[in-house]
Structures are given as C-alpha cells and as structure tokens.
Write an enzyme that holds these catalytic residues in place. Structure first.
Site, PDB file in Angstrom:
ATOM      1  N   GLU A   1       8.307   1.628  -6.216  1.00 49.25           N
ATOM      2  CA  GLU A   1       7.133   1.888  -5.363  1.00 49.25           C
ATOM      3  C   GLU A   1       7.563   2.097  -3.911  1.00 49.25           C
ATOM      4  O   GLU A   1       7.041   2.969  -3.210  1.00 49.25           O
ATOM      5  CB  GLU A   1       6.139   0.713  -5.443  1.00 49.25           C
ATOM      6  CG  GLU A   1       5.478   0.557  -6.800  1.00 49.25           C
ATOM      7  CD  GLU A   1       4.510  -0.624  -6.858  1.00 49.25           C
ATOM      8  OE1 GLU A   1       3.822  -0.895  -5.859  1.00 49.25           O
ATOM      9  OE2 GLU A   1       4.442  -1.287  -7.911  1.00 49.25           O
TER      10      GLU A   1
ATOM     11  N   ASN B   1      -3.606   5.619  -2.763  1.00 47.54           N
ATOM     12  CA  ASN B   1      -3.319   4.289  -3.304  1.00 47.54           C
ATOM     13  C   ASN B   1      -2.027   4.351  -4.105  1.00 47.54           C
ATOM     14  O   ASN B   1      -1.690   5.399  -4.658  1.00 47.54           O
ATOM     15  CB  ASN B   1      -4.467   3.859  -4.227  1.00 47.54           C
ATOM     16  CG  ASN B   1      -4.239   2.476  -4.836  1.00 47.54           C
ATOM     17  OD1 ASN B   1      -3.782   1.561  -4.149  1.00 47.54           O
ATOM     18  ND2 ASN B   1      -4.539   2.316  -6.110  1.00 47.54           N
TER      19      ASN B   1
ATOM     20  N   GLU C   1     -14.255   7.710  -6.398  1.00 50.57           N
ATOM     21  CA  GLU C   1     -15.187   6.652  -6.779  1.00 50.57           C
ATOM     22  C   GLU C   1     -14.761   5.983  -8.082  1.00 50.57           C
ATOM     23  O   GLU C   1     -15.082   4.829  -8.334  1.00 50.57           O
ATOM     24  CB  GLU C   1     -16.606   7.216  -6.930  1.00 50.57           C
ATOM     25  CG  GLU C   1     -17.314   7.486  -5.602  1.00 50.57           C
ATOM     26  CD  GLU C   1     -16.951   8.831  -4.970  1.00 50.57           C
ATOM     27  OE1 GLU C   1     -15.980   9.481  -5.431  1.00 50.57           O
ATOM     28  OE2 GLU C   1     -17.647   9.236  -4.015  1.00 50.57           O
TER      29      GLU C   1
ATOM     30  N   SER D   1       2.549   5.192  -9.598  1.00 49.56           N
ATOM     31  CA  SER D   1       1.897   6.450  -9.219  1.00 49.56           C
ATOM     32  C   SER D   1       1.247   6.306  -7.855  1.00 49.56           C
ATOM     33  O   SER D   1       0.678   5.254  -7.550  1.00 49.56           O
ATOM     34  CB  SER D   1       0.770   6.800 -10.211  1.00 49.56           C
ATOM     35  OG  SER D   1       1.217   6.769 -11.552  1.00 49.56           O
TER      36      SER D   1
ATOM     37  N   HIS E   1      -0.275   2.613  -7.419  1.00 55.51           N
ATOM     38  CA  HIS E   1      -0.670   1.856  -8.612  1.00 55.51           C
ATOM     39  C   HIS E   1       0.553   1.675  -9.503  1.00 55.51           C
ATOM     40  O   HIS E   1       1.313   2.626  -9.720  1.00 55.51           O
ATOM     41  CB  HIS E   1      -1.773   2.629  -9.354  1.00 55.51           C
ATOM     42  CG  HIS E   1      -2.277   1.894 -10.546  1.00 55.51           C
ATOM     43  ND1 HIS E   1      -3.120   0.809 -10.446  1.00 55.51           N
ATOM     44  CD2 HIS E   1      -2.025   2.058 -11.870  1.00 55.51           C
ATOM     45  CE1 HIS E   1      -3.374   0.349 -11.664  1.00 55.51           C
ATOM     46  NE2 HIS E   1      -2.722   1.097 -12.545  1.00 55.51           N
TER      47      HIS E   1
ATOM     48  N   ASP F   1      -8.732   4.267 -10.095  1.00 60.67           N
ATOM     49  CA  ASP F   1      -7.393   4.765 -10.433  1.00 60.67           C
ATOM     50  C   ASP F   1      -7.427   6.130 -11.133  1.00 60.67           C
ATOM     51  O   ASP F   1      -6.585   6.408 -12.004  1.00 60.67           O
ATOM     52  CB  ASP F   1      -6.645   3.750 -11.315  1.00 60.67           C
ATOM     53  CG  ASP F   1      -6.458   2.412 -10.603  1.00 60.67           C
ATOM     54  OD1 ASP F   1      -6.344   2.398  -9.365  1.00 60.67           O
ATOM     55  OD2 ASP F   1      -6.405   1.374 -11.294  1.00 60.67           O
TER      56      ASP F   1
HETATM   57  C1  GAR Z   1       2.013  -3.449  -5.990  1.00 62.62           C
HETATM   58  O1  GAR Z   1       2.751  -3.539  -7.180  1.00 62.62           O
HETATM   59  C2  GAR Z   1       0.923  -2.404  -6.130  1.00 62.62           C
HETATM   60  O2  GAR Z   1       1.302  -1.300  -6.904  1.00 62.62           O
HETATM   61  C3  GAR Z   1      -0.149  -3.201  -6.839  1.00 62.62           C
HETATM   62  O3  GAR Z   1      -0.125  -4.459  -6.230  1.00 62.62           O
HETATM   63  C4  GAR Z   1       1.188  -4.715  -5.757  1.00 62.62           C
HETATM   64  C5  GAR Z   1       1.091  -5.043  -4.284  1.00 62.62           C
HETATM   65  O4  GAR Z   1       2.328  -5.437  -3.779  1.00 62.62           O
HETATM   66  N1  GAR Z   1      -1.404  -2.554  -6.711  1.00 62.62           N
HETATM   67  C6  GAR Z   1      -2.354  -2.582  -7.642  1.00 62.62           C
HETATM   68  O5  GAR Z   1      -2.227  -3.175  -8.692  1.00 62.62           O
HETATM   69  C7  GAR Z   1      -3.601  -1.819  -7.283  1.00 62.62           C
HETATM   70  N2  GAR Z   1      -4.452  -1.709  -8.406  1.00 62.62           N
HETATM   71  P1  GAR Z   1       2.594  -5.458  -2.208  1.00 62.62           P
HETATM   72  O6  GAR Z   1       1.436  -6.248  -1.587  1.00 62.62           O
HETATM   73  O7  GAR Z   1       3.880  -6.208  -2.068  1.00 62.62           O
HETATM   74  O8  GAR Z   1       2.640  -4.051  -1.735  1.00 62.62           O
END
Ligand code: GAR
Length: 187
Positions: free
Chosen positions: A173, A106, A141, A135, A108, A144
């Site tokens: 990211e 994942n 389970e 990250s 995050h 994060d």
């Molecule tokens: C991203 O910033 C990702 O890190 C976050 O949602 C966004 C999705 O953007 N994820 C979380 O918060 C997971 N807990 P995207 O749909 O454009 O990839």
C-alpha cells in the site's frame, strides 16, 4: 510546471498510509491537512511532529451532518483540491461524496472488486486465493465500488495468517498509494 495539488488526508488510526503519502509529497502534490474523526488517532501525533496542519473532531455528540459540515469547511479553508482517505473507517455521507464528486480517493486492502468492506485478508485466505493485494479507487456513494485507479498484487503464502498477510499488503500500500495519487492529480 503546475503548482503541487493540494491534498487533505483523512485518517482514523495509525496513519501509516498518510505517512507514506507525506513522505512522497513534492512537485506533484502537497499535504495541506491531516484530518481525523478520532482525536486520539496516533497518526495525528505523527502529523503534528512533522509540521503538517491537523484537524480532529469526533462526530459523537454533534452528529454526522454537523461533523461533515465542519470537516467540509475546514478542508476548503485549507485550500484542499483532493481528499485521500487513508484508513478512514467511517462512511462518508452521500451528500459529502456529492460535494467532492470525483475528488476523493481511497486505499483498500484487497484486489477490488473482491472483498469490499472489512476482514479482507481473512476472507482471501479462507477462499484459498493465491493472490491478495491492495487497490486505490475513486470514492462514490457505493462502498469500495468506484473506478479502480491502480492495484498491487501480493502473493498469499501457505502459512499466512490475516496478520502476516496484512503486514505485507500494507508495505505494498505504501508503494502504491503515492504513485497512484501522483498520476491521478495530474490527469
Ligand atoms: C490500511 O490497510 C488500509 O488499506 C485499510 O486500513 C488500513 C489503515 O492503515 N483501509 C480500509 O480497510 C478501508 N476500508 P493505516 O492507518 O496505517 O494507513
């Protein structure tokens, strides 16, 4: 040289991280499925336009267990070896995580173990942190909390709002996720 690892990407929204993963696919990994719990997720349209196999199903009405069963079968039929969550905003059940143990990653938007869960950027700004970031971690389970595979720092600027910070972290990211995924599937 081994065949590319077969990756399924799970999205719930715009899927910009999925796009970054798809654009960096090649000898190390290939995307065999883009799946979503939200049939209206904008990222699905992008995936279809780019010739990627897609699957969409809402758990509403059928329940989480049935949804995950169908998802599991669909991913296996596509030959999936690893699952990459990319803005997938639904918690996977313990049973699903156990079936794919060590094979779900994942991204995050925080420097874990800081700011698990939601509203990561607002919390980093409120805490007057100097650095935010993102990250990539193994999914277990516990939310994060799995092994961190890679991180990228992003400086928090004095005038940052959660939105301006989120935009720069998102760009980080897109760099981090494909690079970490390539290393992870090779190890
Ligand atoms: C991203 O910033 C990702 O890190 C976050 O949602 C966004 C999705 O953007 N994820 C979380 O918060 C997971 N807990 P995207 O749909 O454009 O990839």
């Amino acid at each position: 040289m081994n065949a590319p690892a077969k990756i399924a990407v799970l999205i719930s929204g715009r899927g910009s991280n999925m796009q970054a993963l798809a654009q960096n696919a090649g000898d190390d990994y290939e995307i065999v499925m883009v799946a979503s719990d939200r049939p209206s997720a904008p990222g699905l349209a992008w995936a279809i336009e780019h010739g990627l196999p897609t699957f969409a199903l809402s758990p509403k009405g059928i329940g989480k267990a049935a949804f995950e069963d169908v998802l599991d079968h669909t991913l296996r039929d596509a030959g999936t070896q690893w699952i990459a969550l990319a803005g997938y905003m639904r918690l996977l059940s313990n049973a699903f995580v156990a079936r794919w143990r060590g094979r779900i990653v994942n991204i995050h938007p925080s420097l874990l173990p800081k700011y698990k869960g939601l509203d990561t950027h607002a919390r980093a700004i409120a805490a007057r942190d100097l650095m935010a970031g993102c990250s990539v971690h193994v999914v277990t389970e516990e939310l994060d909390a799995g092994e961190v595979l890679g991180q990228q720092e992003v400086a928090i600027l004095p005038d940052d709002t959660p939105d301006t910070l989120a935009e720069r972290v998102l760009a980080a990211e897109h760099q981090l996720y494909p690079a970490v995924l390539k290393e992870f599937v090779r190890r």
